[in-house]
Enzyme design. Structure first.
Site, PDB file in Angstrom:
ATOM      1  N   GLN A 284     -25.353  32.181  20.091  1.00 23.58           N
ATOM      2  CA  GLN A 284     -25.188  30.763  20.451  1.00 23.58           C
ATOM      3  C   GLN A 284     -26.540  30.055  20.385  1.00 23.58           C
ATOM      4  O   GLN A 284     -27.546  30.617  20.808  1.00 23.58           O
ATOM      5  CB  GLN A 284     -24.609  30.640  21.858  1.00 23.58           C
ATOM      6  CG  GLN A 284     -23.229  31.279  22.025  1.00 23.58           C
ATOM      7  CD  GLN A 284     -22.093  30.433  21.469  1.00 23.58           C
ATOM      8  OE1 GLN A 284     -22.284  29.306  21.015  1.00 23.58           O
ATOM      9  NE2 GLN A 284     -20.888  30.988  21.484  1.00 23.58           N
ATOM     10  N   GLU A 334     -15.277  42.404  16.007  1.00 21.61           N
ATOM     11  CA  GLU A 334     -16.075  41.399  15.296  1.00 21.61           C
ATOM     12  C   GLU A 334     -16.172  41.844  13.840  1.00 21.61           C
ATOM     13  O   GLU A 334     -16.230  43.035  13.560  1.00 21.61           O
ATOM     14  CB  GLU A 334     -17.439  41.358  16.012  1.00 21.61           C
ATOM     15  CG  GLU A 334     -18.636  40.960  15.223  1.00 21.61           C
ATOM     16  CD  GLU A 334     -18.643  39.484  14.855  1.00 21.61           C
ATOM     17  OE1 GLU A 334     -18.386  38.640  15.721  1.00 21.61           O
ATOM     18  OE2 GLU A 334     -18.903  39.212  13.668  1.00 21.61           O
ATOM     19  N   ASP A 382     -12.974  33.764  20.836  1.00 24.37           N
ATOM     20  CA  ASP A 382     -14.059  32.811  20.539  1.00 24.37           C
ATOM     21  C   ASP A 382     -14.233  32.756  19.024  1.00 24.37           C
ATOM     22  O   ASP A 382     -15.242  33.198  18.480  1.00 24.37           O
ATOM     23  CB  ASP A 382     -15.346  33.287  21.238  1.00 24.37           C
ATOM     24  CG  ASP A 382     -16.494  32.305  21.074  1.00 24.37           C
ATOM     25  OD1 ASP A 382     -16.267  31.190  20.570  1.00 24.37           O
ATOM     26  OD2 ASP A 382     -17.634  32.658  21.451  1.00 24.37           O
ATOM     27  N   CYS A 409     -15.138  26.202  19.192  1.00 25.42           N
ATOM     28  CA  CYS A 409     -16.148  25.248  18.732  1.00 25.42           C
ATOM     29  C   CYS A 409     -15.500  24.170  17.873  1.00 25.42           C
ATOM     30  O   CYS A 409     -16.183  23.344  17.294  1.00 25.42           O
ATOM     31  CB  CYS A 409     -17.254  25.969  17.962  1.00 25.42           C
ATOM     32  SG  CYS A 409     -16.639  26.939  16.599  1.00 25.42           S
TER      33      CYS A 409
HETATM   34  N1  SAH Z   1     -18.445  35.365  21.186  1.00 25.21           N
HETATM   35  C1  SAH Z   1     -19.667  35.397  20.426  1.00 25.21           C
HETATM   36  C2  SAH Z   1     -19.487  35.018  18.955  1.00 25.21           C
HETATM   37  C3  SAH Z   1     -18.732  33.756  18.690  1.00 25.21           C
HETATM   38  S1  SAH Z   1     -18.912  33.097  17.064  1.00 25.21           S
HETATM   39  C4  SAH Z   1     -20.743  34.572  21.080  1.00 25.21           C
HETATM   40  O1  SAH Z   1     -20.474  33.786  21.984  1.00 25.21           O
HETATM   41  O2  SAH Z   1     -21.908  34.719  20.696  1.00 25.21           O
HETATM   42  C5  SAH Z   1     -17.570  33.761  16.199  1.00 25.21           C
HETATM   43  C6  SAH Z   1     -17.777  35.186  15.722  1.00 25.21           C
HETATM   44  O3  SAH Z   1     -16.596  35.555  15.006  1.00 25.21           O
HETATM   45  C7  SAH Z   1     -18.940  35.377  14.749  1.00 25.21           C
HETATM   46  O4  SAH Z   1     -19.762  36.413  15.238  1.00 25.21           O
HETATM   47  C8  SAH Z   1     -18.256  35.783  13.429  1.00 25.21           C
HETATM   48  O5  SAH Z   1     -18.999  36.735  12.701  1.00 25.21           O
HETATM   49  C9  SAH Z   1     -16.957  36.376  13.904  1.00 25.21           C
HETATM   50  N2  SAH Z   1     -15.813  36.336  12.979  1.00 25.21           N
HETATM   51  C10 SAH Z   1     -15.529  35.423  12.025  1.00 25.21           C
HETATM   52  N3  SAH Z   1     -14.341  35.679  11.456  1.00 25.21           N
HETATM   53  C11 SAH Z   1     -13.844  36.798  12.057  1.00 25.21           C
HETATM   54  C12 SAH Z   1     -12.638  37.535  11.923  1.00 25.21           C
HETATM   55  N4  SAH Z   1     -11.693  37.213  11.040  1.00 25.21           N
HETATM   56  N5  SAH Z   1     -12.464  38.605  12.728  1.00 25.21           N
HETATM   57  C13 SAH Z   1     -13.408  38.964  13.639  1.00 25.21           C
HETATM   58  N6  SAH Z   1     -14.566  38.281  13.807  1.00 25.21           N
HETATM   59  C14 SAH Z   1     -14.787  37.208  13.039  1.00 25.21           C
END
Ligand code: SAH
Length: 456
Positions: A284, A334, A382, A409
């Protein structure tokens, strides 16, 4: 026949602000979008573009200004779109964001009565970003760093980005000067030639550790003298890497990383824990507000030590690890394998052993866990801006969590996904907007959903 002509000068009253922060005026019902104009303001406007369904205007003279108007700090931030709301007072920005969320709850989620709380604001509305990704291009024969003017291919050179950590701005200038000195070529987009595409800098707000990433078009090594000069000038740069992105794309990072100094990560402290963050991992960008966002998400979930929690889209594990001490077990998944390596390492480093992390798409891993008999009490999601995949929601509904916390977001895709959850038997309890990006139109939200008839 359109009610306005290109180059016409009109006097208009602004009636609305779009979700992109453009003022809206109407001439016989025909909308004209105008940068840097606020609701209730009257302005003399030049029509600079017309199409069948809308026009674009530019303020020539502001005739009556809004009580919510504040002086523009840096006009370049409006041109390049880094600060599209900088002319709006901060209280009005927070209200604007709450209204954006209310709008999508009404129009998209079809939940007009749901409680949308006041936006949680930031103390620091400038210098908050802990990460910069700055394009490197030639302008008038000189290597420059800055951002593109909106809807153009013109780079506006910028040294003070206003919303970035000041130390990051300084380091970008130091790197730019070193690139000039050692005559490294800037990337040229149209011909897909040249060397350095972007400078990425990330700085741990609490540790003051800095990572510099130079994104290059080819694997050609960076001059040793360039790297040495930057490292000698900036003692806080603990990690220096080259990232190779050979594709003609607007995705910034490529797959390959070459480490020149330190390791491919920095550490930061958040929620009382220490996190390792690698160049390719999401983290973030506003640490002050991230703690407020996570605190809201954890509070919404009312986690007890009986609860199994799934932290979907976990990144480097920040949300799941912050709540693990309250929970029985945390599962996280992730898609970026680097981020999962970091999540596992972060669990180990912080002495947290009630967690399981798996790399893969949320859709697939969720399905696999369901097939293996994993059930959860709390589901945290998220996702990135595009929101959740329908197949993920189907599986999530089968997991039958008593609480789902949706951190988003992008309110529009979040509202779309809430339709599927409400049809699947969940009730939306409330929506809490959090301002992670002051001066911009972006808004982050936390939504609590509960299984119908479940009292928590
Ligand atoms: N919860 C974390 C990351 C949020 S951002 C935080 O607060 O830091 C969203 C995340 O989803 C990113 O790390 C991205 O790499 C991941 N992402 C994107 N598409 C995805 C998918 N289809 N399956 C799993 N993760 C995914």
């Amino acid at each position: 026949m359109l009610p306005v002509q290109k180059n016409e000068i009109l006097t208009v009253t602004c009636v609305d602000l779009t979700h992109e922060g453009m003022g809206v005026a109407k001439v016989e019902g025909y909308p004209i979008f105008i940068e840097n104009l606020l609701p209730d303001e009257v302005a003399k406007v030049k029509v600079i573009k017309v199409s069948r369904s809308f026009g674009v205007g530019k303020v020539v003279e502001l005739l009556e200004s809004s009580s919510n108007r504040v002086p523009v700090t840096d006009v370049k931030g409006t041109w390049v779109g880094t600060m599209p709301l900088q002319h709006l007072s901060y209280d009005a920005q927070l209200l604007f964001k709450q209204q954006q969320v209310s709008n999508v709850m009404r129009k998209i989620a079809k939940l007009p009565d749901v409680l949308v709380r006041q936006t949680i604001g930031a103390d620091d509305t400038t210098a908050y970003r802990n990460k910069a990704q700055i394009p490197v291009r030639n302008v008038d024969g000189q290597l420059e760093t800055g951002f593109y003017r909106k809807n153009s291919h013109t780079l506006v050179p910028i040294e003070d980005f206003v919303i970035q950590d000041k130390r990051i701005d300084e380091i970008v200038v130091i790197v730019r000067d070193a690139l000039r000195k050692f005559q490294v070529l800037a990337y040229h987009e149209e011909t897909h030639s040249g060397d350095v595409r972007h400078i990425m800098v990330r700085r741990g707000k609490n540790t003051e550790q800095v990572q510099v990433v130079l994104v290059t078009r080819t694997k050609k090594r960076l001059p040793k003298m360039l790297v040495d000069e930057i490292l000698q000038t900036c003692e806080d740069v603990v990690s220096f890497v080259q990232n190779v992105n050979s594709k003609p794309t607007n995705v910034i990072l490529g797959d390959e990383t070459i480490v020149y100094h330190g390791d491919d990560f920095i550490c930061d402290e958040l929620m009382g824990l220490t996190f390792k963050i690698s160049s390719k991992s999401f983290y973030q960008v506003n640490p002050e507000q991230t703690e407020k966002l996570y605190t809201e998400a954890i509070r919404a979930a009312k986690i007890t030590n009986e609860d199994v929690v799934i932290d979907a889209y976990s990144g480097i594990g920040t949300i799941g690890l912050s709540l693990a001490k309250h929970a029985k077990w945390v599962y996280g998944m992730e898609i970026v394998s680097d981020a999962i390596d970091m999540a596992k390492e972060n669990a180990r480093m912080n002495g947290i052993d009630n967690v399981t992390y798996e790399v893969g798409s949320a859709e697939n891993v969720m399905k696999k866990w369901l097939d293996e008999g994993v059930m959860c009490d709390v589901l945290m999601v998220d996702p990135p801006r595009k929101g959740l995949a329908p197949s993920f929601i189907d599986t999530a509904l089968k997991m039958d969590a008593s609480r789902i916390v949706y951190v988003s977001c992008n309110p529009a895709t979040m509202a779309r996904d809430l339709v599927a959850f409400t049809e699947g038997g969940y009730t939306v309890e409330y929506v809490q907007p959090v301002d992670m990006f002051p001066m911009t139109v972006h808004v982050e939200t936390v939504v609590l959903m509960t299984r119908k008839n479940v009292d928590i």
